[in-house]
Design an enzyme around this catalytic site. Structure first.
Site, PDB file in Angstrom:
ATOM      1  N   GLY A 270      -0.682   3.327 -24.721  1.00 54.10           N
ATOM      2  CA  GLY A 270       0.366   2.752 -25.565  1.00 54.10           C
ATOM      3  C   GLY A 270       1.727   3.296 -25.192  1.00 54.10           C
ATOM      4  O   GLY A 270       1.888   3.908 -24.150  1.00 54.10           O
ATOM      5  N   ASN A 271       2.708   3.028 -26.039  1.00 45.58           N
ATOM      6  CA  ASN A 271       4.039   3.578 -25.801  1.00 45.58           C
ATOM      7  C   ASN A 271       4.688   3.912 -27.134  1.00 45.58           C
ATOM      8  O   ASN A 271       4.124   3.673 -28.194  1.00 45.58           O
ATOM      9  CB  ASN A 271       4.890   2.611 -24.964  1.00 45.58           C
ATOM     10  CG  ASN A 271       5.088   1.284 -25.665  1.00 45.58           C
ATOM     11  OD1 ASN A 271       5.714   1.209 -26.709  1.00 45.58           O
ATOM     12  ND2 ASN A 271       4.527   0.218 -25.088  1.00 45.58           N
ATOM     13  N   ARG A 272       5.881   4.481 -27.083  1.00 48.78           N
ATOM     14  CA  ARG A 272       6.499   5.045 -28.289  1.00 48.78           C
ATOM     15  C   ARG A 272       7.305   4.056 -29.112  1.00 48.78           C
ATOM     16  O   ARG A 272       8.025   4.455 -30.022  1.00 48.78           O
ATOM     17  CB  ARG A 272       7.443   6.179 -27.887  1.00 48.78           C
ATOM     18  CG  ARG A 272       6.756   7.388 -27.347  1.00 48.78           C
ATOM     19  CD  ARG A 272       7.808   8.303 -26.739  1.00 48.78           C
ATOM     20  NE  ARG A 272       7.183   9.383 -26.004  1.00 48.78           N
ATOM     21  CZ  ARG A 272       7.023  10.601 -26.499  1.00 48.78           C
ATOM     22  NH1 ARG A 272       7.440  10.879 -27.697  1.00 48.78           N
ATOM     23  NH2 ARG A 272       6.442  11.528 -25.772  1.00 48.78           N
TER      24      ARG A 272
END
Ligand code: CTP
Length: 413
Positions: free
Chosen positions: A217-219
């Site tokens: 995933g990412n932030r």
């Protein structure tokens, strides 16, 4: 780069809201509403009925708003006619909680206390948030009063909602929550300049599953995309929000479709836009779509191995570029985002490349540290012709600036 000095502020900033509190146990929620209005930049003029003052100390509202609380029309120390003066100051009059009695008196056009006199004298529509026992709400007398109030379009209702009321009974009559009332206030104070515009917004990260418990995933927090959807809806647009996994509440008046990975986001996006793009006038791709996903998602949890592991990843489709390639004319207006770890000319150069490669009209470029997870944002709006550097502002204000551009682009096409 050019500077944009004609920046709008949030919908509430610089606006004055007269908050009228009537005598209900829900009066305590008016304190939270006042706080939210102030946080949004509004000035709040508190007004209370005599019975409201039995439920809630006027000192509390005075302390929170920094304004003296108006309760008594007959207060001779007040210079001028109190209801007229407040009506002239107020961009919006909100009655929260609005009791059965206040609604009845409003429906009759009475002016027997400060709240009803102010409602009658208001310069624009009045927002009322009813709160009462469900049997009082359902009573034909109340229903008749409400029908009369909304018929003339002088009063807009927010709520009531279903749930537990003060007595412990459950039913329809509970006051709408302060954040829902706040959203209705923002809508009432916003221009309706996007009415008729169909906007699809994507937001949040995509999560690409490795197995049932792990993902890549990412932030991205989703806050920017949610702010755009919220402001677009408040300004009258028909909004579909395709959201990756985030824990944010659905903005008022927005159609939300939850997705997980890039592939499901793609399906939801095309469903919302129509395969021939006939259902959309503008697409704002604020989602941080993962560029890659695991080549395979294991159906069972992958067991640990001692040795080094490498992941086999495949490229995700570029959702924005696909739409850019598919649009025949200039519709829909396409807006992309570029989150980089650069600033200045390098940031603009990256954004310009995306603009050209994905065939979009506008790229919102920012440095990750100015944007990710924050309440505010600092961005550069990049088109083929210009790059406009914006100062740091709330995501809601940036959404408004961006939507002004989208509106102008849609009108020009
Ligand atoms: N985007 C998309 N589909 C993808 C990847 C990105 O639609 N598979 C969209 C994003 O929603 C955003 C823009 O494209 O509007 C971002 O462009 P992208 O080139 O993916 O940004 P980065 O991944 O940050 O770029 P790069 O890795 O090339 O720096």
């Amino acid at each position: 780069m050019t500077d944009d000095s004609t920046l709008p502020h949030g919908p509430l900033s610089g606006r004055t809201v007269a908050l009228c509190v009537a005598g209900s146990i829900a009066a305590y929620k008016a304190v939270e509403l006042a706080r939210l209005l102030l946080k949004g930049g509004a000035r709040v003029v508190p007004v209370m009925t005599a019975s409201a003052a039995r439920f809630l100390g006027p000192v509390t509202l005075a302390g929170i708003t920094g304004e003296s609380v108006a309760t008594d029309m007959w207060d001779a120390s007040f210079a001028g006619e109190m209801h007229v003066r407040i009506a002239e100051r107020a961009d919006l009059v909100v009655v929260a909680p609005a009791t059965a009695d206040v609604l009845a008196r409003m429906a009759q056009g009475r002016a027997d206390d400060l709240v009803t006199a102010l409602v009658l004298c208001a310069r624009g529509p009045v927002l009322a948030a009813p709160a009462m026992h469900p049997r009082m709400w359902e009573h034909p007398a109340t229903q008749g009063n409400v029908a009369r109030l909304v018929e003339h379009k002088r009063v807009q209702l927010v709520g009531p909602v279903s749930g537990e009321v003060a007595s412990g009974d459950v039913g329809h009559g509970r006051m709408a929550e302060p954040d829902a009332i706040l959203a209705a206030v923002a809508t009432a104070l916003s221009p309706r300049d996007l009415a008729g515009l169909r906007v699809v917004v994507t937001a949040g990260p995509t999560l690409e599953d490795l197995d049932p418990v792990r993902f890549l995933g990412n932030r991205s927090s989703g806050k920017m995309g949610f702010a755009i959807a919220e402001r677009a809806a408040a300004r009258g647009a028909d909004v579909t929000l395709v959201a990756g996994p985030v824990g944010l509440p659905t903005p008022h008046g927005v159609r939300r479709v939850d997705v997980r990975g890039a592939v499901t986001m793609r399906q939801a996006l095309w469903q919302a836009m129509g395969v021939d793009l006939a259902k959309v006038d503008a697409l704002v791709m604020a989602a941080a779509v993962a560029d890659h996903r695991p080549a395979e998602t294991s159906a069972s949890k992958i067991k640990k191995v001692d040795a080094r592991v490498s992941l086999d990843l495949v490229k995700n489709p570029d959702l924005l570029a696909e739409v850019g390639a598919a649009r025949a004319g200039a519709r829909p207006v396409l807006v992309g985002f570029a989150v980089e770890t650069e600033r200045g000319e390098a940031l603009v150069a990256y954004a310009r490349r995306k603009l050209a490669e994905k065939h979009v009209d506008l790229v919102v470029a920012n440095d990750a540290s100015d944007s990710f997870g924050r309440e505010d944002n600092r961005a550069v709006l990049v088109t083929a012709a210009e790059a406009t550097e914006l100062p740091t502002m709330s995501k809601s204000s940036l959404a408004d600036v961006l939507l002004d551009r989208v509106r102008n682009l849609a009108r020009a096409k």
